[in-house]
Design an enzyme around this catalytic site. Structure first.
Site, PDB file in Angstrom:
ATOM      1  N   LYS A 103       0.854  -1.195   0.000  1.00 47.75           N
ATOM      2  CA  LYS A 103       0.000   0.000   0.000  1.00 47.75           C
ATOM      3  C   LYS A 103       0.886   1.240   0.000  1.00 47.75           C
ATOM      4  O   LYS A 103       1.494   1.582   1.012  1.00 47.75           O
ATOM      5  CB  LYS A 103      -0.901   0.054   1.243  1.00 47.75           C
ATOM      6  CG  LYS A 103      -1.873   1.233   1.158  1.00 47.75           C
ATOM      7  CD  LYS A 103      -2.535   1.559   2.473  1.00 47.75           C
ATOM      8  CE  LYS A 103      -2.072   2.853   3.076  1.00 47.75           C
ATOM      9  NZ  LYS A 103      -2.089   4.042   2.230  1.00 47.75           N
ATOM     10  N   GLU A 142       9.186   2.049  11.169  1.00 41.58           N
ATOM     11  CA  GLU A 142      10.138   3.146  11.018  1.00 41.58           C
ATOM     12  C   GLU A 142       9.347   4.435  11.177  1.00 41.58           C
ATOM     13  O   GLU A 142       8.574   4.797  10.286  1.00 41.58           O
ATOM     14  CB  GLU A 142      10.753   3.046   9.615  1.00 41.58           C
ATOM     15  CG  GLU A 142      12.087   3.678   9.523  1.00 41.58           C
ATOM     16  CD  GLU A 142      12.977   3.200  10.621  1.00 41.58           C
ATOM     17  OE1 GLU A 142      13.258   4.015  11.508  1.00 41.58           O
ATOM     18  OE2 GLU A 142      13.349   2.015  10.634  1.00 41.58           O
ATOM     19  N   CYS A 180      12.345  11.964   7.664  1.00 41.63           N
ATOM     20  CA  CYS A 180      12.409  11.487   9.054  1.00 41.63           C
ATOM     21  C   CYS A 180      13.750  11.857   9.640  1.00 41.63           C
ATOM     22  O   CYS A 180      13.898  11.996  10.843  1.00 41.63           O
ATOM     23  CB  CYS A 180      12.271   9.983   9.153  1.00 41.63           C
ATOM     24  SG  CYS A 180      11.163   9.272   8.003  1.00 41.63           S
ATOM     25  N   GLU A 220       7.954  16.243  16.374  1.00 40.77           N
ATOM     26  CA  GLU A 220       8.361  16.234  14.967  1.00 40.77           C
ATOM     27  C   GLU A 220       7.471  17.198  14.186  1.00 40.77           C
ATOM     28  O   GLU A 220       6.251  17.046  14.171  1.00 40.77           O
ATOM     29  CB  GLU A 220       8.230  14.819  14.397  1.00 40.77           C
ATOM     30  CG  GLU A 220       8.800  14.716  13.004  1.00 40.77           C
ATOM     31  CD  GLU A 220       8.764  13.297  12.453  1.00 40.77           C
ATOM     32  OE1 GLU A 220       7.741  12.614  12.637  1.00 40.77           O
ATOM     33  OE2 GLU A 220       9.766  12.878  11.838  1.00 40.77           O
TER      34      GLU A 220
HETATM   35  C1  UN1 Z   1      13.480   9.456   5.400  1.00 38.90           C
HETATM   36  O1  UN1 Z   1      13.946  10.388   6.031  1.00 38.90           O
HETATM   37  O2  UN1 Z   1      12.290   9.196   5.469  1.00 38.90           O
HETATM   38  O3  UN1 Z   1      19.190   9.452   4.740  1.00 38.90           O
HETATM   39  C2  UN1 Z   1      14.352   8.631   4.538  1.00 38.90           C
HETATM   40  C3  UN1 Z   1      18.358  10.051   4.086  1.00 38.90           C
HETATM   41  C4  UN1 Z   1      17.723   9.379   2.900  1.00 38.90           C
HETATM   42  C5  UN1 Z   1      16.528   8.599   3.324  1.00 38.90           C
HETATM   43  C6  UN1 Z   1      15.623   9.333   4.244  1.00 38.90           C
HETATM   44  N1  UN1 Z   1      18.678   8.541   2.264  1.00 38.90           N
HETATM   45  O4  UN1 Z   1      18.022  11.168   4.387  1.00 38.90           O
END
Ligand code: UN1
Length: 490
Positions: free
Chosen positions: A171, A246, A280, A381
């Site tokens: 999804k 995650e 993230c 966040e």
């Molecule tokens: C994310 O932040 O959701 O290290 C992934 C990074 C990328 C991946 C980020 N290669 O910022």
């Protein structure tokens, strides 16, 4: 463009309600995405279960051949995919190219695993007995992916799942269905057998929940918000499923007195405002030692004033739009809280509403100073281009502030001193630590994930991903011809 579900090798979306997909740079409608029901999830799970038998019996190097082909196709289509990616979720074109590259890297890395997938052989404690462990697929993997890295994160999950012999029900986010659609077309073009990957578009509450609840889906891998992640964990846990999460981050760059300040500011800028702060791993706190604070702020402001904001397809643009109106409102809400709690707004802080920004979703790159570690903007966040400066006296205090949040994804320290650096990497409580680089830029062959509220102990990427998509099977072969009792007949 009409996006369809991909179930058992067929593109289908009959009788389903649709939802518009909007380019966040200019408000134009790009496509309609189907809002599927539990029925489609069930069809996809049945197809995946059926396909899994044969797929898992195909030798892993043969499964790898498909992944190599997928990697080549991604390479061939890299520019096209990057442009589409910018159009559907807004990140600037240079970063979009980088993201497609991340998926290419993952395809080739996991294809290589087809000739490894190492287990262990160990000596048995008994004579004439052989002991080893092998990786066995879990079965059908349900993967739920976000819009901020729509093709990279899909590759982090689908490719290891496939090489390990699982089939997939996927999804994608409704905000970024085009990358999923294009990846689905690539699966079809390389001749991936029907049912090996199934794509079901729709909402989390309907499609996501049905996936977690479906008895044939044995593992769920989810990247997204903490609120949804803990629901997935709760429901999946009750059903005794493997759940890999995650979730969020509140990542900091620490700048020590002895840092190369020019480099530090470049690192902050790149990791705070890249993808308009919607990673993230984005830097949203700068923890700076007192003596260099004013210098860091002055340099940052100067650099921020040079950032061009606009449609990410323009190669001169450094900061694109955020994903949608709700994101704009959420970021704005946090900025108001920052002001109310007494932080000093040094730059930005507003939604850009005038021409040429009026049709899209743009937020000014924003810098707060005089932020204390317990303020809401230093704890939660924000997922937008907002950075808070927190002053500290010492390395010890910097580490305490860094670790004093509920998340633990990424951290960074700028210093020239080897002792400072090694002490920091040892004590920073995050899954990823950068030294003299910003908080973003993970490479696909190391584990990706975090401690505490960032997840539940699993990792995407690298060898660690294989642990998510396999069960260990320990095999003892006794060739002594007699009953040998472990722990007794030694
Ligand atoms: C994310 O932040 O959701 O290290 C992934 C990074 C990328 C991946 C980020 N290669 O910022």
């Amino acid at each position: 463009m009409e996006v369809k579900n991909y179930i058992d090798g067929q593109w289908v979306a009959d009788n389903l309600k649709g939802m518009p997909v909007i380019n966040p740079a200019n408000g134009e409608q790009l496509a309609i995405v189907p809002l599927s029901t539990t029925h489609e999830v069930n069809e996809a799970a049945i197809a995946a279960k059926r396909a899994q038998k044969q797929w898992s019996q195909l030798p892993a190097p043969k499964r790898a051949d498909f992944l190599y082909e997928i990697g080549f196709k991604l390479k061939e289509k890299k520019e096209y995919l990057a442009q589409l990616l910018t159009m559907e979720m807004g990140k600037v074109i240079e970063e979009a190219r980088g993201e497609v590259q991340e998926a290419i890297d993952m395809a080739f890395y996991m294809a290589g695993e087809g000739r490894r997938l190492f287990g262990e052989t160990v000596p048995s404690e008994l004579a004439n007995k052989f002991a080893m462990s092998v990786r066995a697929p879990v079965g059908v993997a349900g993967i739920i992916t976000p819009w901020n890295f729509p093709i990279a994160i899909a590759s982090w999950k689908a490719f290891p799942a496939l090489i390990c012999g699982n089939t997939v029900v996927w999804k994608p986010s409704n905000e970024s269905p085009l990358m999923a659609y294009e990846l689905g077309k690539i699966f079809e073009e390389v001749g991936l057998p029907n049912g090996v990957v199934n794509i079901v578009f729709g909402t989390g509450p309907t499609v996501g929940t049905a996936m977690v609840e479906h008895p044939d889906i044995r593992i769920i891998s989810f990247t997204g918000s903490n609120a949804t992640g803990s629901k997935v964990a709760e429901l999946g846990g009750k059903l005794l499923k493997k759940v890999s999460l995650e979730l969020g981050g509140k990542n900091a760059v620490i700048v020590m007195d002895d840092a190369n300040l020019e480099l530090a500011v470049e690192g902050i800028l790149w990791s705070a405002f890249g993808t308009a702060g919607q990673r993230c791993t984005a830097c949203s706190r700068v923890i700076v030692q007192k003596n260099v604070k004013e210098q860091v702020i002055a340099r940052l402001l100067k650099a921020m004033d040079q950032l061009t904001i606009g449609d990410g397809l323009d190669p001169n643009v450094k900061v694109g739009p955020v994903v949608n109106k709700a994101a704009l409102e959420k970021i704005n809400h946090y900025v108001q809280i920052g002001k109310q709690q007494g932080a000093t707004l040094l730059r930005g802080g507003k939604i850009l509403e005038k021409i040429p920004f009026d049709k899209g979703f743009y937020f000014e790159p924003t810098l707060f100073a005089d932020v204390t570690p317990d303020m809401i903007i230093a704890q939660e966040e924000i997922f937008g281009p907002v950075v808070s400066i927190i002053e500290v006296d010492s390395l010890e205090q910097a580490i305490e502030v860094n670790n004093g949040v509920k998340f633990g994804l990424s951290s960074s320290i700028f210093s020239q001193d080897v002792n400072t650096i090694f002490k920091a990497q040892h004590l920073l409580d995050t899954g990823i630590v950068y030294v003299n680089a910003g908080t973003t830029g993970a490479e696909i062959h190391l584990p990706f994930g975090g401690t505490k509220g960032t997840g539940n102990g699993h990792r995407d990427s690298g060898q660690a991903a294989l642990d998510v998509y396999t069960e260990w099977k320990s095999i003892y072969v006794d060739f002594s011809g007699k009953l040998q009792r472990a722990q007794i007949d030694t």
